[in-house]
Design an enzyme around this catalytic site. Structure first.
Site, short mmCIF file in Angstrom:
data_model
loop_
_atom_site.label_atom_id
_atom_site.label_comp_id
_atom_site.label_asym_id
_atom_site.label_seq_id
_atom_site.Cartn_x
_atom_site.Cartn_y
_atom_site.Cartn_z
N THR A 99 0.87 -1.19 0.00
CA THR A 99 0.00 0.00 0.00
C THR A 99 0.90 1.23 0.00
OG1 THR A 99 -1.63 -1.20 1.32
CG2 THR A 99 -1.86 1.20 1.21
N LYS A 174 -7.67 1.19 -2.29
CA LYS A 174 -7.16 0.68 -1.00
C LYS A 174 -7.28 1.77 0.07
CE LYS A 174 -4.76 -1.48 2.19
NZ LYS A 174 -5.04 -2.71 2.89
N LYS A 242 0.90 4.65 8.52
CA LYS A 242 1.39 5.00 7.17
C LYS A 242 0.21 5.11 6.21
CE LYS A 242 2.18 1.61 4.75
NZ LYS A 242 1.50 0.75 3.80
#
Ligand code: NAP
Length: 300
Positions: A99, A174, A242
């Site tokens: 990701t 995502k 993150k």
């Protein structure tokens, strides 16, 4: 089973390791590299070959999967010294399943295209359990023709595989997923601390509300771990941090106010400040428990 193509895997951590094993189980010749060699060497018994360098993977495989933490890591692995860009042949495909930032993905795909290397972004959802069971949800971005070529590889890793649009759209999807996951995980933690504060049976509560409109993957899977005091990752707090940074940066670009996601990020920031960045995301409950002055625990 007849041996299929060679597939390379760079990054055999919590997710990449079971994914490499599932590809080998599906009949692919899998060649894997991990920065800490022991994590790749542990997969030899499962039929995975170990490469000594990233370049060795790039030279050996027409399809290479990267599964590393963040944008700079992907850029390192692909464009760093001894990286994939220089070692992969023209006509080969890089599938980044990490990701990372959608914008950086589009830029990387464009640079690789100049070398004749196609790129798909194909981040996943479903956690380490989904990686082990080959039931990952896969959200891809890139060209239809490249996606079609890689579909058998995706089908060895997941169940719900969707091409979302051009390069970067897998990563954007995502991030949508992470808005939903972070908000739901926060709600589960708040609900369970509230229930504990009022003396409710926590496992019964999860069962009772989990059958109705409040049902969710987070409640069903992480709720019991929260109350059992099982904070092993799964998906680490630092990686969710993150992801939420990527979400909030992308939101800011388009002036979308993500109030709930910002609060979820603040909970995770508090956990990281307490040195809990390597616990699973279910540790979020600790950030709610502390101000409430109680622990919502009940062993199964
Ligand atoms: P992880 O267990 O920390 O694994 C990351 C792997 O990448 C490690 O093997 C690490 O090598 C390697 N790596 C890190 N930085 C590198 C660099 N600069 N160059 C080369 N290799 C590097 O993380 P993970 O949970 O597998 O997550 C991987 C990706 O999947 C992340 O983008 C994450 O957001 C995403 N993801 C994770 C989950 C989940 O539930 N865990 C779910 C969906 C998506 P070392 O062994 O040397 O540290």
């Amino acid at each position: 089973m007849a041996q299929k193509d060679t597939v390379g895997v760079v990054g055999t951590g919590i997710m990449g390791a079971p994914m490499a094993v599932n590809l080998a189980k599906a009949g692919y010749d899998v060649v894997a590299y991990n920065r800490t060699p022991a994590k790749a060497e542990a997969l030899v018994g499962d039929g995975v070959r170990v490469a000594r360098s990233i370049a060795e993977v790039g030279a050996a495989a027409p399809i290479v999967i990267t599964m590393v933490p963040d944008t700079p890591d992907v850029l390192d692995v692909v464009e760093g010294p001894d990286g994939l860009a220089a070692s992969m042949a023209a006509g080969s495909v890089l599938i980044d399943m990490s990701t990372i930032a959608p914008g950086a993905t589009r830029e990387l795909a464009a640079r690789l295209a100049e070398r004749g290397i196609a790129m798909l972004d194909a981040p996943v959802s479903g956690g380490s359990w989904g990686a082990q069971q080959a039931t990952l949800t896969i959200m891809a971005g890139g060209e239809q023709e490249v996606f079609d070529r890689c579909l058998p590889v995706f089908e060895a890793l997941g169940k719900n595989v969707t091409l979302m649009g051009p390069s970067g759209m897998g990563q954007t999807t995502k991030l949508v997923n992470q808005i939903l996951v972070a908000g739901t995980c926060s709600a589960v933690a708040e609900a369970l601390v509230f229930a504990a504060a009022h003396g409710a049976d926590l496992l019964k509560t999860i069962e009772a509300v989990g059958g109705g409109a409040a049902a969710s993957w987070q409640l069903a899977n992480l709720g019991p771990r929260m109350v059992n005091g099982d904070f092993a990752p799964g998906f680490m707090v630092k990686l969710q941090q993150k992801d939420l940074r990527l979400v909030l940066e992308s939101a800011q670009e388009k002036h979308v106010p993500l109030a709930v996601t910002s609060i979820a990020r603040a909970y995770y920031t508090a956990l990281e400040a307490d040195g809990l960045g390597e616990e699973g995301t279910q540790a979020l409950i600790k950030a709610v428990e502390r101000p409430a002055g109680l622990e919502a625990r009940q062993r199964a």
